[in-house]
Every structure is written in structure tokens, then in C-alpha cells.
Design a protein around this motif. Structure first.
Motif, mmCIF file in Angstrom:
data_model
loop_
_atom_site.group_PDB
_atom_site.id
_atom_site.type_symbol
_atom_site.label_atom_id
_atom_site.label_comp_id
_atom_site.label_asym_id
_atom_site.label_seq_id
_atom_site.Cartn_x
_atom_site.Cartn_y
_atom_site.Cartn_z
ATOM 1 N N ALA A 112 0.903 -1.172 -0.203
ATOM 2 C CA ALA A 112 0.109 -0.029 0.317
ATOM 3 C C ALA A 112 0.758 1.247 0.100
ATOM 4 N N THR A 136 0.350 6.171 -0.451
ATOM 5 C CA THR A 136 0.073 7.096 -0.185
ATOM 6 C C THR A 136 0.314 8.055 -1.515
ATOM 7 N N THR A 139 0.517 11.738 -0.410
ATOM 8 C CA THR A 139 -0.428 12.219 0.481
ATOM 9 C C THR A 139 0.583 14.086 0.629
ATOM 10 N N ASP A 192 -4.847 12.860 1.108
ATOM 11 C CA ASP A 192 -4.552 12.079 1.496
ATOM 12 C C ASP A 192 -4.865 10.901 0.686
ATOM 13 N N MET A 238 -5.289 7.174 -0.327
ATOM 14 C CA MET A 238 -4.993 6.155 -0.235
ATOM 15 C C MET A 238 -4.678 5.574 -1.231
ATOM 16 N N CYS A 246 4.939 9.389 -0.156
ATOM 17 C CA CYS A 246 3.865 8.623 0.835
ATOM 18 C C CYS A 246 4.324 8.359 1.896
#
Length: 105
Positions: free
Chosen positions: A57, A59, A61, A67, A69, A90
Motif C-alpha cells: 500500500a 499514499t 500525501t 491524502d 490511499m 508516501c
């Protein structure tokens, strides 16, 4: 009609007949812990879509901003609301960095 007025009328007609610029979707790929391309140029109203090809995973941001996901093998997006330069990273892998340069419409 004077040439100056004729030119002005022609310019107005041309401006009215041109379709508005269409918003674009700009794709940033995440592969092997890298945003690619690392820097993109866009306009207000465009969409940035991140496609995460990693098994981890991530992000996208912006400090004090959004942000997004990005689960493994999924995508996420954001619509750009204002002009300026946006640096993002991230949260899980802070060495992953990208930049979006947003121009006005």
C-alpha cells in the motif's frame, strides 16, 4: 465598419465559438516504490490518477492538504482545485516523492 472593430468582432466570434478546454486525467504509476513520472504538469480541473502496481500500500500525501490511499494493485485519484506547485510523498515510504505543477485554467 473600421478594420479595428472588424478585427475585434472576429476575435470575439472566434473566442465564443471555441469549445472550453477539456479537463484531462494524468496518470502517475507506482512501481518498485517509485512515482513515475515524478513530476507532472496539469491544469486546475484536471484529475491526477495514481496506479499502484506494487504489492504494498502507498499514499499520495500533501502536507496540510489531501491524502489519497492507494491499496496494492489499485488506483486512486484527486481533482486539482487550485494553481500552484504541490509536493507529495508516501506516508508509508517517505523516500517516495512526487511533484505536481498546476497551472490556472
Amino acid at each position: 465598419m473600421s478594420p479595428k472593430r472588424l478585427f475585434g468582432a472576429a476575435a470575439l466570434l472566434l473566442a465564443v465559438s471555441m469549445p472550453p478546454a477539456q479537463a484531462e486525467t494524468i496518470t502517475v504509476t507506482i512501481d518498485k516504490l517509485v512515482f513515475s513520472p515524478a513530476t507532472v504538469s496539469a491544469r486546475v480541473g484536471d484529475t491526477i490518477e495514481w496506479v499502484n502496481k506494487d504489492a504494498l500500500a502507498h499514499t499520495a500525501t500533501v502536507k496540510g492538504g489531501w491524502d489519497v490511499m492507494l491499496p496494492p494493485k489499485k488506483s486512486g485519484s484527486v481533482v486539482l482545485k487550485q494553481a500552484g506547485a504541490l509536493d507529495y510523498y508516501c506516508r508509508f515510504h517517505p523516500n517516495m516523492k512526487g511533484r505536481i505543477i498546476v497551472a490556472a485554467k
